[in-house]
Motif scaffolding. Structure first.
Motif, PDB file in Angstrom:
ATOM      1  N   ALA A  73       0.839  -1.205   0.000  1.00  0.00           N
ATOM      2  CA  ALA A  73       0.000   0.000   0.000  1.00  0.00           C
ATOM      3  C   ALA A  73       0.868   1.247   0.000  1.00  0.00           C
ATOM      4  CB  ALA A  73      -0.916   0.004   1.223  1.00  0.00           C
ATOM      5  N   ALA A  74       0.270   2.333  -0.482  1.00  0.00           N
ATOM      6  CA  ALA A  74       0.896   3.658  -0.423  1.00  0.00           C
ATOM      7  C   ALA A  74       0.005   4.539   0.441  1.00  0.00           C
ATOM      8  CB  ALA A  74       1.029   4.251  -1.821  1.00  0.00           C
ATOM      9  N   TYR A  75       0.631   5.425   1.188  1.00  0.00           N
ATOM     10  CA  TYR A  75      -0.088   6.322   2.091  1.00  0.00           C
ATOM     11  C   TYR A  75      -0.123   7.742   1.562  1.00  0.00           C
ATOM     12  CZ  TYR A  75      -0.397   3.177   6.129  1.00  0.00           C
ATOM     13  OH  TYR A  75      -0.715   2.158   6.990  1.00  0.00           O
ATOM     14  N   ASP A  76      -1.231   8.414   1.834  1.00  0.00           N
ATOM     15  CA  ASP A  76      -1.340   9.863   1.699  1.00  0.00           C
ATOM     16  C   ASP A  76      -1.578  10.378   3.111  1.00  0.00           C
ATOM     17  OD1 ASP A  76      -1.712  12.469   0.489  1.00  0.00           O
ATOM     18  OD2 ASP A  76      -3.854  12.194   0.851  1.00  0.00           O
ATOM     19  N   VAL A  77      -0.687  11.236   3.594  1.00  0.00           N
ATOM     20  CA  VAL A  77      -0.810  11.812   4.937  1.00  0.00           C
ATOM     21  C   VAL A  77      -1.319  13.237   4.771  1.00  0.00           C
ATOM     22  CG1 VAL A  77       0.395  12.430   7.055  1.00  0.00           C
ATOM     23  CG2 VAL A  77       1.055  10.359   5.802  1.00  0.00           C
ATOM     24  N   GLN A  78      -2.561  13.464   5.182  1.00  0.00           N
ATOM     25  CA  GLN A  78      -3.199  14.768   5.019  1.00  0.00           C
ATOM     26  C   GLN A  78      -3.492  15.394   6.369  1.00  0.00           C
ATOM     27  OE1 GLN A  78      -4.079  16.577   2.054  1.00  0.00           O
ATOM     28  NE2 GLN A  78      -4.253  18.079   3.686  1.00  0.00           N
ATOM     29  N   GLU A  79      -2.953  16.564   6.607  1.00  0.00           N
ATOM     30  CA  GLU A  79      -3.245  17.292   7.837  1.00  0.00           C
ATOM     31  C   GLU A  79      -4.540  18.064   7.660  1.00  0.00           C
ATOM     32  OE1 GLU A  79      -1.083  20.151  11.143  1.00  0.00           O
ATOM     33  OE2 GLU A  79      -0.094  19.779   9.235  1.00  0.00           O
ATOM     34  N   ILE A  80      -5.370  18.048   8.683  1.00  0.00           N
ATOM     35  CA  ILE A  80      -6.613  18.812   8.648  1.00  0.00           C
ATOM     36  C   ILE A  80      -6.747  19.600   9.953  1.00  0.00           C
ATOM     37  CG2 ILE A  80      -7.794  17.221   7.096  1.00  0.00           C
ATOM     38  CD1 ILE A  80      -9.324  16.142   9.531  1.00  0.00           C
ATOM     39  N   THR A  81      -7.441  20.721   9.860  1.00  0.00           N
ATOM     40  CA  THR A  81      -7.783  21.520  11.031  1.00  0.00           C
ATOM     41  C   THR A  81      -9.283  21.411  11.235  1.00  0.00           C
ATOM     42  OG1 THR A  81      -5.979  23.061  10.608  1.00  0.00           O
ATOM     43  CG2 THR A  81      -7.759  23.828  12.040  1.00  0.00           C
ATOM     44  N   LEU A  82      -9.682  20.771  12.307  1.00  0.00           N
ATOM     45  CA  LEU A  82     -11.101  20.610  12.599  1.00  0.00           C
ATOM     46  C   LEU A  82     -11.639  21.900  13.207  1.00  0.00           C
ATOM     47  CD1 LEU A  82     -11.024  17.020  14.111  1.00  0.00           C
ATOM     48  CD2 LEU A  82     -11.667  17.698  11.797  1.00  0.00           C
ATOM     49  N   THR A  83     -12.771  22.335  12.709  1.00  0.00           N
ATOM     50  CA  THR A  83     -13.375  23.565  13.218  1.00  0.00           C
ATOM     51  C   THR A  83     -14.705  23.318  13.916  1.00  0.00           C
ATOM     52  OG1 THR A  83     -14.368  23.940  11.045  1.00  0.00           O
ATOM     53  CG2 THR A  83     -12.256  25.017  11.495  1.00  0.00           C
ATOM     54  N   THR A  84     -15.374  22.230  13.565  1.00  0.00           N
ATOM     55  CA  THR A  84     -16.655  21.896  14.179  1.00  0.00           C
ATOM     56  C   THR A  84     -16.639  20.419  14.535  1.00  0.00           C
ATOM     57  OG1 THR A  84     -17.723  23.529  12.760  1.00  0.00           O
ATOM     58  CG2 THR A  84     -19.153  21.951  13.894  1.00  0.00           C
ATOM     59  N   ILE A  85     -17.028  20.125  15.781  1.00  0.00           N
ATOM     60  CA  ILE A  85     -16.979  18.749  16.272  1.00  0.00           C
ATOM     61  C   ILE A  85     -18.212  18.467  17.117  1.00  0.00           C
ATOM     62  CG2 ILE A  85     -15.676  17.155  17.741  1.00  0.00           C
ATOM     63  CD1 ILE A  85     -13.176  18.714  17.020  1.00  0.00           C
ATOM     64  N   VAL A  86     -18.778  17.289  16.978  1.00  0.00           N
ATOM     65  CA  VAL A  86     -19.921  16.867  17.764  1.00  0.00           C
ATOM     66  C   VAL A  86     -19.499  16.735  19.235  1.00  0.00           C
ATOM     67  CG1 VAL A  86     -19.530  14.403  17.362  1.00  0.00           C
ATOM     68  CG2 VAL A  86     -21.826  15.198  17.850  1.00  0.00           C
ATOM     69  N   ASP A  87     -20.427  17.001  20.140  1.00  0.00           N
ATOM     70  CA  ASP A  87     -20.139  16.874  21.567  1.00  0.00           C
ATOM     71  C   ASP A  87     -19.616  15.470  21.877  1.00  0.00           C
ATOM     72  OD1 ASP A  87     -20.981  19.444  22.036  1.00  0.00           O
ATOM     73  OD2 ASP A  87     -22.971  18.863  22.755  1.00  0.00           O
ATOM     74  N   GLY A  88     -18.607  15.422  22.691  1.00  0.00           N
ATOM     75  CA  GLY A  88     -18.013  14.153  23.097  1.00  0.00           C
ATOM     76  C   GLY A  88     -16.736  13.813  22.354  1.00  0.00           C
ATOM     77  N   LEU A  89     -16.486  14.500  21.260  1.00  0.00           N
ATOM     78  CA  LEU A  89     -15.283  14.199  20.468  1.00  0.00           C
ATOM     79  C   LEU A  89     -14.301  15.382  20.473  1.00  0.00           C
ATOM     80  CD1 LEU A  89     -16.763  12.288  17.400  1.00  0.00           C
ATOM     81  CD2 LEU A  89     -15.712  11.362  19.462  1.00  0.00           C
ATOM     82  N   GLU A  90     -14.318  16.176  21.528  1.00  0.00           N
ATOM     83  CA  GLU A  90     -13.463  17.344  21.610  1.00  0.00           C
ATOM     84  C   GLU A  90     -11.981  16.981  21.509  1.00  0.00           C
ATOM     85  OE1 GLU A  90     -15.946  16.670  23.738  1.00  0.00           O
ATOM     86  OE2 GLU A  90     -17.370  18.280  23.342  1.00  0.00           O
ATOM     87  N   ARG A  91     -11.626  15.778  21.938  1.00  0.00           N
ATOM     88  CA  ARG A  91     -10.219  15.356  21.883  1.00  0.00           C
ATOM     89  C   ARG A  91      -9.661  15.432  20.471  1.00  0.00           C
ATOM     90  NH1 ARG A  91      -7.512   9.581  22.497  1.00  0.00           N
ATOM     91  NH2 ARG A  91      -5.375  10.275  22.659  1.00  0.00           N
ATOM     92  N   LEU A  92     -10.506  15.241  19.477  1.00  0.00           N
ATOM     93  CA  LEU A  92     -10.049  15.301  18.097  1.00  0.00           C
ATOM     94  C   LEU A  92      -9.500  16.675  17.739  1.00  0.00           C
ATOM     95  CD1 LEU A  92     -12.888  13.376  16.254  1.00  0.00           C
ATOM     96  CD2 LEU A  92     -10.661  12.505  16.992  1.00  0.00           C
ATOM     97  N   LYS A  93     -10.051  17.697  18.370  1.00  0.00           N
ATOM     98  CA  LYS A  93      -9.668  19.067  18.062  1.00  0.00           C
ATOM     99  C   LYS A  93      -8.413  19.496  18.825  1.00  0.00           C
ATOM    100  CE  LYS A  93     -12.120  23.394  17.250  1.00  0.00           C
ATOM    101  NZ  LYS A  93     -13.360  24.096  17.475  1.00  0.00           N
ATOM    102  N   ALA A  94      -8.197  18.938  19.983  1.00  0.00           N
ATOM    103  CA  ALA A  94      -7.071  19.347  20.832  1.00  0.00           C
ATOM    104  C   ALA A  94      -5.783  18.726  20.355  1.00  0.00           C
ATOM    105  CB  ALA A  94      -7.350  18.944  22.272  1.00  0.00           C
ATOM    106  N   GLU A  95      -4.740  19.510  20.329  1.00  0.00           N
ATOM    107  CA  GLU A  95      -3.391  19.034  19.995  1.00  0.00           C
ATOM    108  C   GLU A  95      -2.467  19.383  21.118  1.00  0.00           C
ATOM    109  OE1 GLU A  95      -1.953  17.168  17.390  1.00  0.00           O
ATOM    110  OE2 GLU A  95      -4.043  16.794  16.996  1.00  0.00           O
TER     111      GLU A  95
END
Length: 95
Positions: A73-95
């Motif tokens: 397999a080959a990978y594509d590594v894409q960085e994203i900035t999350l701006t809107t997140i459903v309640d309970g998944l705030e960890r996805l936004k925190a770095e």
């Protein structure tokens, strides 16, 4: 946050030959705290991993995936900035 999108370069039979070491690699990514969610694409043409951490470390880790090493397999590594997140998944936004 990053989306690690892998696309099979070889057939599913070849991917299956390397699945056990690949899954050990995936589990290690979770143990390191880098991986947040993962799974197969439908139809089965590869997979996706949601990850967070340092981009250069993630890219080095992707290079060590048995799927990468064996040309499965080959990978594509894409960085994203999350701006809107459903309640309970705030960890996805925190770095």
């Amino acid at each position: 946050m990053f989306i690690l999108s892998l696309t099979y370069l070889k057939g599913n039979d070849e991917a299956d030959k390397h699945m056990e070491p690949h899954m050990a690699w995936v589990k290690e990514g979770y143990a390191k705290g880098w991986f947040l969610a993962s799974g197969r694409k439908v139809p089965r043409t590869g997979g996706v991993i949601f990850a967070h951490g340092d981009k250069s470390e993630l890219e080095a880790y992707v290079a060590a995936d048995p799927f990468t090493i064996h040309g499965v397999a080959a990978y594509d590594v894409q960085e994203i900035t999350l701006t809107t997140i459903v309640d309970g998944l705030e960890r996805l936004k925190a770095e």
